[in-house]
Design a protein around this motif. Structure first.
Motif, short mmCIF file in Angstrom:
data_model
loop_
_atom_site.label_atom_id
_atom_site.label_comp_id
_atom_site.label_asym_id
_atom_site.label_seq_id
_atom_site.Cartn_x
_atom_site.Cartn_y
_atom_site.Cartn_z
N VAL A 38 1.07 -1.21 0.28
CA VAL A 38 -0.15 -0.35 -0.16
C VAL A 38 1.07 1.15 0.02
N THR A 39 0.48 2.12 -1.08
CA THR A 39 1.07 3.79 -0.92
C THR A 39 0.33 4.38 -0.92
N GLU A 40 1.11 5.75 -0.29
CA GLU A 40 -0.04 7.50 0.13
C GLU A 40 0.40 8.01 -0.87
N ARG A 41 -0.27 8.93 -1.31
CA ARG A 41 0.24 9.66 -2.12
C ARG A 41 0.15 11.72 -1.57
N ILE A 42 1.48 11.92 -1.44
CA ILE A 42 1.34 12.99 -0.47
C ILE A 42 2.08 14.05 -1.17
N ASN A 43 1.59 15.40 -1.90
CA ASN A 43 2.53 16.14 -2.79
C ASN A 43 2.81 15.06 -4.10
N GLU A 47 4.78 6.87 -1.14
CA GLU A 47 5.53 5.94 -0.39
C GLU A 47 4.70 5.28 0.56
N VAL A 48 4.87 4.08 0.10
CA VAL A 48 5.13 2.73 0.93
C VAL A 48 5.04 2.72 2.68
N ILE A 49 3.54 2.40 3.16
CA ILE A 49 3.47 2.55 4.08
C ILE A 49 2.56 1.53 5.12
N GLY A 50 2.85 -0.10 3.78
CA GLY A 50 2.59 -1.03 4.25
C GLY A 50 2.53 -2.37 3.60
N ARG A 51 2.51 -3.41 3.67
CA ARG A 51 2.65 -4.20 2.86
C ARG A 51 1.77 -5.92 3.62
N LYS A 52 1.89 -6.63 2.24
CA LYS A 52 0.95 -8.12 2.51
C LYS A 52 -0.48 -7.87 4.02
N GLY A 59 -19.24 -4.01 8.53
CA GLY A 59 -20.43 -3.15 9.49
C GLY A 59 -20.63 -2.01 8.15
N ASP A 60 -20.44 -0.64 7.90
CA ASP A 60 -20.71 0.13 6.48
C ASP A 60 -19.04 0.90 6.89
N GLU A 61 -17.96 0.02 7.50
CA GLU A 61 -16.74 0.48 6.66
C GLU A 61 -15.70 -0.36 6.26
N PHE A 62 -14.90 0.88 5.21
CA PHE A 62 -14.40 0.13 4.26
C PHE A 62 -12.85 -0.28 5.25
N LEU A 63 -12.67 -1.50 5.09
CA LEU A 63 -10.58 -1.40 5.83
C LEU A 63 -9.63 -1.85 5.13
N VAL A 64 -8.49 -0.87 4.71
CA VAL A 64 -7.73 -1.90 4.39
C VAL A 64 -6.45 -2.01 5.62
N PHE A 65 -6.36 -3.68 5.06
CA PHE A 65 -5.25 -3.96 6.70
C PHE A 65 -3.92 -4.45 6.31
N ALA A 66 -3.02 -4.25 6.47
CA ALA A 66 -1.62 -4.23 5.92
C ALA A 66 -0.03 -4.09 6.50
N SER A 67 0.71 -4.90 7.12
CA SER A 67 2.12 -5.22 7.81
C SER A 67 1.18 -5.11 9.20
N ALA A 108 -3.22 0.63 -3.36
CA ALA A 108 -3.60 -0.68 -2.99
C ALA A 108 -3.03 -0.91 -4.01
N TYR A 109 -2.57 -2.42 -4.36
CA TYR A 109 -1.52 -3.20 -5.38
C TYR A 109 -1.74 -4.00 -4.70
N TYR A 110 -2.75 -5.24 -6.17
CA TYR A 110 -3.47 -6.43 -5.71
C TYR A 110 -2.34 -7.50 -5.68
N VAL A 111 -1.99 -8.39 -5.01
CA VAL A 111 -1.33 -9.68 -5.09
C VAL A 111 -1.67 -10.46 -6.58
N TYR A 112 -0.41 -10.75 -7.29
CA TYR A 112 -0.95 -10.85 -8.39
C TYR A 112 -1.01 -12.93 -8.68
N TYR A 113 -2.25 -13.38 -9.24
CA TYR A 113 -2.34 -14.60 -8.17
C TYR A 113 -1.84 -15.46 -10.05
N ARG A 114 -1.68 -15.76 -10.79
CA ARG A 114 -1.45 -16.75 -12.47
C ARG A 114 -2.31 -17.66 -12.05
N LYS A 115 -3.48 -17.96 -13.27
CA LYS A 115 -4.20 -19.07 -12.96
C LYS A 115 -3.81 -19.88 -14.54
#
Length: 115
Positions: A38-43, A47-52, A59-67, A108-115
């Motif tokens: 996950v990166t955060e865009r500032i100016n 910048e990478v702020i989390g991995r995996k 509920g009514d909230e959207f969450l991003v879990f990483a690190s 947020a950049y997705y994990v790539y799985y080749r099928k």
């Protein structure tokens, strides 16, 4: 909303990205995705702020879990989400409840799985 408008609404995709329906459907579509980092865009600098981690709805909230932490938490009705053209990730913009309601832009950049 009448019966027929619900039926027709179910078959058509919302086109207005500012509508609550569009925001909810987008959140449901990307929830459950595993993310590589996950990166955060500032100016205009990312910048990478989390991995995996993952994207989730609680509920009514959207969450991003990483690190092993919640990096971003926003009400679904206030979340602006758009997938990258490559479909390798998603840009999320909204007031982050984890950081005092500050407006943040993260990618947020997705994990790539080749099928």
């Amino acid at each position: 909303m009448g019966f027929w408008s619900k039926v027709v609404g179910h078959w058509t995709k919302p086109k207005n990205p500012d509508s609550v329906r569009f925001r909810r459907e987008m959140a449901e579509r990307i929830a459950g995705q595993y993310i590589k980092y996950v990166t955060e865009r500032i100016n205009n600098v990312d910048e990478v702020i989390g991995r995996k981690g993952s994207l989730a709805i609680r509920g009514d909230e959207f969450l991003v879990f990483a690190s092993a932490d919640i990096l971003f938490r926003c009400k679904i009705d206030e979340l602006r989400a758009s997938e990258l053209l490559s479909k390798d990730g998603v840009v999320l913009i909204g007031p982050d409840l984890e950081h005092g309601g500050e407006e943040r832009t993260i990618i947020a950049y997705y994990v790539y799985y080749r099928k």
